[in-house]
Design an enzyme around this catalytic site. Structure first.
Site, PDB file in Angstrom:
ATOM      1  CG  HIS A   1      -8.312  -4.466   8.816  1.00 16.93           C
ATOM      2  ND1 HIS A   1      -7.659  -5.655   8.528  1.00 16.93           N
ATOM      3  CD2 HIS A   1      -8.082  -3.650   7.753  1.00 16.93           C
ATOM      4  CE1 HIS A   1      -7.059  -5.559   7.348  1.00 16.93           C
ATOM      5  NE2 HIS A   1      -7.287  -4.355   6.863  1.00 16.93           N
TER       6      HIS A   1
ATOM      7  CG  HIS B   1     -10.400  -2.901   3.350  1.00 17.06           C
ATOM      8  ND1 HIS B   1      -9.649  -2.698   2.210  1.00 17.06           N
ATOM      9  CD2 HIS B   1      -9.515  -3.334   4.282  1.00 17.06           C
ATOM     10  CE1 HIS B   1      -8.384  -3.010   2.461  1.00 17.06           C
ATOM     11  NE2 HIS B   1      -8.280  -3.385   3.708  1.00 17.06           N
TER      12      HIS B   1
ATOM     13  CD  GLU C   1      -3.173  -0.804   0.441  1.00 20.35           C
ATOM     14  OE1 GLU C   1      -3.205   0.239  -0.238  1.00 20.35           O
ATOM     15  OE2 GLU C   1      -4.087  -1.644   0.457  1.00 20.35           O
TER      16      GLU C   1
HETATM   17 ZN   LIG Z   1      -6.586  -3.629   4.930  1.00 20.20          ZN
END
Ligand SMILES: [Zn+2]
Length: 268
Positions: A130, A204, A105
């Site tokens: 999360h 998500h 990411e």
């Molecule tokens: Zn994630």
């Protein structure tokens, strides 16, 4: 720099303890350029980023490693992440510390870091995690459709306890579901993060920015606490369908905004 690494380790531990960082879930970056007074010259291989980030060229970042676990970062941040320096062109990086391949990411985090520097923000940290209760709410259409019920999720969270509004005065933005790690997700996140310190990725997790990593964590924690109170209140509704959680009134929330002179946009 040691205090920054200690703070990163502390936050990684909290994320694991809260159940927000299963396996290698979640990632973070912190702009640490201010700690490199004697800038180490960049040596070794350049790793392309696949995009150019001109406003953070030559800057230094702590970056969580790919496939690394938050619970391991809590013990040893420099074995589960590394400090990188961007090239003068801002389109590649080199390792400053022991190489640990960055999170997949990284481009989306750097896209946001680039925006923060471009706008002169003092924000240094980006965090993706999360948080359970916020993700749970993102499975309910009523909280996702801003056009139908503007800021419904933000208002619901604010109304749970006065501190939510006081400590997360910008509320929470919503990013419709996109494939993890995709350019579309990164671009949608960047658009929302211009107005919010925390954005909810549908089904998500969240992406947050803060002056430091603890600040980013705190804002997610405050909002998730409110989500948890709301869901706990709903368990009573399950047994007593005629009793909905009331939430604070609009007037009570306006009073908090007025009395505490809360900002309506991100301070520089
Ligand atoms: Zn994630």
């Amino acid at each position: 720099m040691k205090s920054v690494l200690d703070s990163i380790a502390e936050v990684a531990g909290y994320i694991w303890q809260k159940g927000w960082g299963e396996r290698n879930g979640g990632n973070l970056t912190v702009n640490v350029t201010e700690y490199f007074v004697d800038k180490p010259t960049m040596t070794g291989e350049r790793h392309p980023l696949g995009a150019s980030f001109p406003y953070i060229a030559n800057q230094y970042f702590y970056v969580k490693g790919t496939q690394k676990r938050m619970r391991d970062m809590a013990r040893d941040p420099l074995s589960n992440g590394s400090i990188i320096k961007l090239s003068p062109e801002g389109d590649s990086f080199s390792y400053v510390t022991q190489p640990v391949a960055p999170t997949s990411e990284l481009p989306s985090h750097l896209m946001v870091q680039n925006y923060l520097q471009q706008t002169g923000s003092r924000y240094k940290a980006t965090l993706h995690t999360h948080p359970i209760e916020l993700v749970a709410l993102s499975h309910h259409r009523a909280f996702l459709e801003d056009a139908q019920r503007p800021n419904h999720l933000t208002k619901t969270l604010w109304s749970m306890i006065p501190e939510t509004l006081a400590f997360a005065p910008l509320g929470i933005g919503i990013v419709p579901y996109q494939v993890p790690g995709s350019v579309e997700l990164a671009k949608a996140t960047l658009e929302k993060i211009k107005d919010y310190d925390v954005v909810l990725w549908e089904k998500h997790g969240v992406f947050a920015v803060g002056q430091d990593i603890m600040d980013a964590f705190d804002q997610v924690d405050v909002l998730n606490k409110a989500a948890r109170i709301y869901l706990d209140a709903l368990t009573y509704t399950a047994a007593h369908p005629d009793s909905e959680p009331e939430g604070m009134t609009d007037k009570a929330m306006l009073d908090v905004q007025r009395i505490f002179k809360l900002p309506t946009q991100r301070p520089c």
